[in-house]
Write an enzyme that holds these catalytic residues in place. Structure first.
Site, PDB file in Angstrom:
ATOM      1  N   CYS A  57      47.110  36.763  30.427  1.00  0.00           N
ATOM      2  CA  CYS A  57      46.544  35.628  30.075  1.00  0.00           C
ATOM      3  C   CYS A  57      45.739  35.513  28.740  1.00  0.00           C
ATOM      4  CB  CYS A  57      45.730  34.874  31.030  1.00  0.00           C
ATOM      5  SG  CYS A  57      44.270  35.829  31.446  1.00  0.00           S
TER       6      CYS A  57
ATOM      7  N   CYS B  77      34.845  49.270  30.441  1.00  0.00           N
ATOM      8  CA  CYS B  77      33.420  48.779  30.849  1.00  0.00           C
ATOM      9  C   CYS B  77      33.659  47.235  31.043  1.00  0.00           C
ATOM     10  CB  CYS B  77      32.429  48.978  29.961  1.00  0.00           C
ATOM     11  SG  CYS B  77      30.736  48.471  30.233  1.00  0.00           S
TER      12      CYS B  77
ATOM     13  N   CYS C  23      43.911  34.849  35.920  1.00  0.00           N
ATOM     14  CA  CYS C  23      45.403  34.517  36.224  1.00  0.00           C
ATOM     15  C   CYS C  23      45.844  35.426  37.576  1.00  0.00           C
ATOM     16  CB  CYS C  23      46.297  34.892  34.947  1.00  0.00           C
ATOM     17  SG  CYS C  23      46.259  36.793  34.567  1.00  0.00           S
TER      18      CYS C  23
ATOM     19  N   CYS D 208      42.307  39.860  37.331  1.00  0.00           N
ATOM     20  CA  CYS D 208      42.033  39.135  36.289  1.00  0.00           C
ATOM     21  C   CYS D 208      41.397  37.689  37.057  1.00  0.00           C
ATOM     22  CB  CYS D 208      43.041  38.783  35.532  1.00  0.00           C
ATOM     23  SG  CYS D 208      42.386  37.630  34.079  1.00  0.00           S
TER      24      CYS D 208
ATOM     25  N   CYS E  56      43.187  40.925  29.323  1.00  0.00           N
ATOM     26  CA  CYS E  56      44.260  40.658  30.258  1.00  0.00           C
ATOM     27  C   CYS E  56      45.496  40.709  29.660  1.00  0.00           C
ATOM     28  CB  CYS E  56      44.069  39.586  31.141  1.00  0.00           C
ATOM     29  SG  CYS E  56      45.430  39.084  32.468  1.00  0.00           S
TER      30      CYS E  56
END
Length: 158
Positions: free
Chosen positions: A125, A145, A77, A74, A122
């Site tokens: 976060c 995607c 984070c 991510c 995510c």
């Protein structure tokens, strides 16, 4: 509660110790920041995607053709989200994967744009990543995607 999809992802990625499987099933600890903190941490383009559920133009991501072994994390984070072993070319113009790592992502219903889709965020976060569709390859049949700007790539062990 871990789902069949969660454990399938662990098995397909080479298995895991029982302790790792339990930790993956629990998901990552939450990270909560203020809007001002997110704006300081992210570029404006990344903020628009991760915090504003935006989408980058197709075929513009530098990660679209990334083929090295490693992990896609991510960009907000640093949580490991996808292994390079699950990445494939879907032809859609965005990095695509057939499974996330453990419970690193969460999904929700998205009715924007006059259609119903499944949004992917995510789990740590809650940053918007993209969408998941059921037209992907075996073994899961899923196509995550994902916006390339929502990701960072760390080369190495997938």
């Amino acid at each position: 509660m871990p789902t069949r999809r969660d454990f399938l992802g662990l098995v397909l990625l080479g298995g895991a110790s029982f302790a790792f499987a339990q930790a993956a099933a629990a998901g990552p600890a939450r990270l909560t920041l203020s809007e001002a903190e997110w704006r300081r941490r992210l570029t404006p383009a990344r903020f628009a995607i991760l915090r504003g559920a935006g989408t980058e133009p197709a075929f513009t991501s530098s990660l679209l053709h990334e083929q090295r072994a490693g992990r896609f994390t991510c960009a907000g984070c640093g949580t490991a989200l996808f292994s390079s072993r699950t990445k494939y070319d879907s032809g859609t113009g965005w990095p695509s994967f057939w499974a996330p790592i453990g419970r690193s992502v969460r999904t929700s219903r998205d009715t924007s744009l006059g259609m119903t889709r499944t949004a992917v965020a995510c789990a740590r976060c809650e940053g918007h990543l993209g969408h998941v569709f059921d037209d992907g390859p075996k073994p899961t049949g899923l196509r995550y995607c994902i916006n390339g700007l929502a990701l960072a790539f760390t080369p190495g062990t997938a």
